[in-house]
Design an enzyme around this catalytic site. Structure first.
Site, PDB file in Angstrom:
ATOM      1  N   ARG A 106      -2.633  -2.103  -3.389  1.00  0.00           N
ATOM      2  CA  ARG A 106      -3.836  -1.299  -3.187  1.00  0.00           C
ATOM      3  C   ARG A 106      -3.730  -0.087  -4.109  1.00  0.00           C
ATOM      4  NH1 ARG A 106      -5.125   3.232   1.096  1.00  0.00           N
ATOM      5  NH2 ARG A 106      -7.325   3.445   0.668  1.00  0.00           N
TER       6      ARG A 106
ATOM      7  N   HIS B  73     -18.063   1.417   7.842  1.00  0.00           N
ATOM      8  CA  HIS B  73     -16.602   1.459   8.015  1.00  0.00           C
ATOM      9  C   HIS B  73     -16.303   2.783   8.707  1.00  0.00           C
ATOM     10  CE1 HIS B  73     -12.330   0.757   6.555  1.00  0.00           C
ATOM     11  NE2 HIS B  73     -12.312   2.018   6.967  1.00  0.00           N
TER      12      HIS B  73
ATOM     13  N   ASN C  38       0.871  -1.166   0.000  1.00  0.00           N
ATOM     14  CA  ASN C  38       0.000   0.000   0.000  1.00  0.00           C
ATOM     15  C   ASN C  38       0.914   1.223   0.000  1.00  0.00           C
ATOM     16  OD1 ASN C  38      -1.794   2.050   0.453  1.00  0.00           O
ATOM     17  ND2 ASN C  38      -2.728   1.142   2.276  1.00  0.00           N
TER      18      ASN C  38
HETATM   19  P1  AMP Z   1      -8.571   3.354  11.233  1.00  0.00           P
HETATM   20  O1  AMP Z   1      -8.589   4.529  10.312  1.00  0.00           O
HETATM   21  O2  AMP Z   1      -9.528   2.275  10.837  1.00  0.00           O
HETATM   22  O3  AMP Z   1      -7.182   2.833  11.497  1.00  0.00           O
HETATM   23  O4  AMP Z   1      -9.110   3.887  12.655  1.00  0.00           O
HETATM   24  C1  AMP Z   1      -8.327   4.736  13.450  1.00  0.00           C
HETATM   25  C2  AMP Z   1      -9.215   5.407  14.463  1.00  0.00           C
HETATM   26  O5  AMP Z   1      -9.891   4.431  15.265  1.00  0.00           O
HETATM   27  C3  AMP Z   1      -8.471   6.251  15.486  1.00  0.00           C
HETATM   28  O6  AMP Z   1      -8.193   7.529  15.002  1.00  0.00           O
HETATM   29  C4  AMP Z   1      -9.475   6.309  16.622  1.00  0.00           C
HETATM   30  O7  AMP Z   1     -10.325   7.396  16.421  1.00  0.00           O
HETATM   31  C5  AMP Z   1     -10.270   5.023  16.488  1.00  0.00           C
HETATM   32  N1  AMP Z   1     -10.048   4.094  17.595  1.00  0.00           N
HETATM   33  C6  AMP Z   1      -9.082   3.179  17.736  1.00  0.00           C
HETATM   34  N2  AMP Z   1      -9.211   2.508  18.906  1.00  0.00           N
HETATM   35  C7  AMP Z   1     -10.306   3.027  19.526  1.00  0.00           C
HETATM   36  C8  AMP Z   1     -10.991   2.773  20.777  1.00  0.00           C
HETATM   37  N3  AMP Z   1     -10.572   1.842  21.610  1.00  0.00           N
HETATM   38  N4  AMP Z   1     -12.083   3.514  21.060  1.00  0.00           N
HETATM   39  C9  AMP Z   1     -12.515   4.442  20.205  1.00  0.00           C
HETATM   40  N5  AMP Z   1     -11.928   4.722  19.025  1.00  0.00           N
HETATM   41  C10 AMP Z   1     -10.845   4.029  18.685  1.00  0.00           C
END
Ligand code: AMP
Length: 399
Positions: A92, A210, A7
């Site tokens: 990706r 998502h 990626n």
């Molecule tokens: P992603 O873009 O899918 O990697 O998601 C990242 C985001 O997930 C982070 O910026 C957080 O806002 C959220 N996140 C990760 N762990 C938690 C948690 N335990 N509780 C709430 N939000 C979370």
């Protein structure tokens, strides 16, 4: 069969090496600050090899790929004995426009198609092309490479859902329309949901939420995307970590005139300083927002409320689009981890017969139904795995 999944971003390159006999990850890592100075974190996941985590010189993506191959094959950090053990590379690619409705083996024609989509994703597609060219340079032309597009899954969206209500010539001449993103994630979790529910995908109406730093929702009917919340770019739909989501262009023009802001600066504000960060003034990270709200920060509370509200009303819209729903899926960083977010969203959906089982909802890090036995709609947490989809598509295409 071993497949390297790449990626590539403008200054970064994430990778995972899959053993496809077991669909397990042998090693993963991240090159950062490519073209600036360079840093590589490489984590072997088989044997008891140490992690490599150091600054190294990475002037271009070619040096980054060479460094990745070097680590994957080295005596100290490696998980394979030579580059010839890597059978194929899956990439990706963010934007496939209307050219690509599924993953493809990369050849000269495909490279032209990806390049033709550069204007639609000027930050991402050129970086993806650089990653593909770097692999060809380092690994040679004989190692097959496959492109897996973020937009491809959404190519089944009907015209009534992808057409913008602007003069039609902008679509006819310039292909300005809703494309949608996160397609690889929505496809994966919708497929898993059908398996969890024990029903053929063709018979199901699913809504995939998502929710991560970027967030989008997808209506999946009969296994096909029929609508999604992101658009021509990933800026719109839900409010996100730092992106504004749905916005009135008239308000944008008002701000630009009042503060003498040009379009590039305005888009930077809408992409990087808006969303829950902009509203709360606290953070784009939902963990920080939940903590701030608990300490009484009202704007953090507003940012979270607004996010839950937008997710719920988008879900409601997709129930109407599909004339029903059998299952709702929560995935990505927020969707997989925040029980509070899932609960708050589902509280808007009791009219559909969605009932959350609090004990199940409190669990983390695994595929699980979080609905009560009486719930009319299945509610599922499904950890997404875009890299695995890329590896599977690559394996399927190279036979
Ligand atoms: P992603 O873009 O899918 O990697 O998601 C990242 C985001 O997930 C982070 O910026 C957080 O806002 C959220 N996140 C990760 N762990 C938690 C948690 N335990 N509780 C709430 N939000 C979370």
């Amino acid at each position: 069969m071993k497949i390297l999944v790449i990626n590539a971003g403008s200054s970064s390159l994430k990778y995972q090496l899959f053993d496809m006999d077991t669909e397990s990850v042998m090693a993963k890592g991240l090159c950062e600050r490519i073209g600036i100075d360079g840093h590589l974190k490489h984590t072997p996941l088989v044997g008891d090899k140490p992690v490599f985590n150091e600054d190294i010189n990475l002037p271009t993506h070619s040096e980054a790929i060479a460094a990745v191959i070097d680590k994957l094959t080295s005596a100290e950090y490696g998980v394979v004995s030579s580059m010839s053990e890597i059978d194929a590379v899956g990439h990706r690619v963010v934007h496939g426009g209307e050219y690509f409705s599924s993953s493809v083996v990369i050849n000269d024609e495909v490279m032209k198609g990806i390049a033709a989509c550069n204007p639609f994703a000027p930050l991402h597609n050129p970086a993806n092309i650089t990653g593909i060219e770097a692999c060809t340079a380092v690994m040679g032309k004989n190692v097959p490479q496959v492109a897996v597009f973020d937009t491809a899954f959404h190519q089944t969206i009907p015209a009534k859902a992808f057409t913008y209500a602007i003069p039609y010539e902008y679509y006819e001449k310039d292909k300005v329309r809703r494309y949608g993103f996160h397609g690889t994630s929505h496809r994966y979790v919708a497929g898993r949901a059908a398996e969890m529910m024990g029903k053929p995908a063709e018979e199901l109406k699913l809504i995939s939420c998502h929710m991560g730093n970027g967030s989008s929702i997808c209506a999946v009917m009969g296994g096909k995307s029929v609508d999604t919340s992101m658009g021509f770019t990933p800026l719109v739909g839900l409010p996100m970590g730092t992106r504004c989501g749905q916005m009135d262009m008239g308000a944008v023009q008002f701000i630009m005139h009042k503060y003498n802001i040009d379009i590039d600066e305005m888009l930077n504000i809408l992409n990087k300083k808006s969303g829950v960060l902009g509203v709360s003034g606290v953070s784009s990270d939902f963990r920080d927002l939940e903590a701030a709200m608990e300490k009484g920060n009202e704007r953090a509370g507003l940012a979270l409320d607004l996010f839950h509200y937008w997710v719920a009303k988008t879900v409601g819209g997709y129930v109407a689009a599909m004339n029903g729903v059998d299952g709702i899926i929560f995935t990505a960083g927020v969707g997989e981890n925040s029980a509070e977010t899932r609960k708050a969203i589902c509280e808007y959906l009791t009219y559909l017969g969605c009932e959350v089982d609090d004990a199940a909802n409190a669990q983390r890090g695994k595929e699980i139904f979080i609905n009560t036995p009486d719930s009319r709609v299945k509610l599922m947490v499904i950890p997404t795995n875009e890299e695995l989809v890329i590896a599977r598509d690559t394996k399927a295409l190279i036979g």
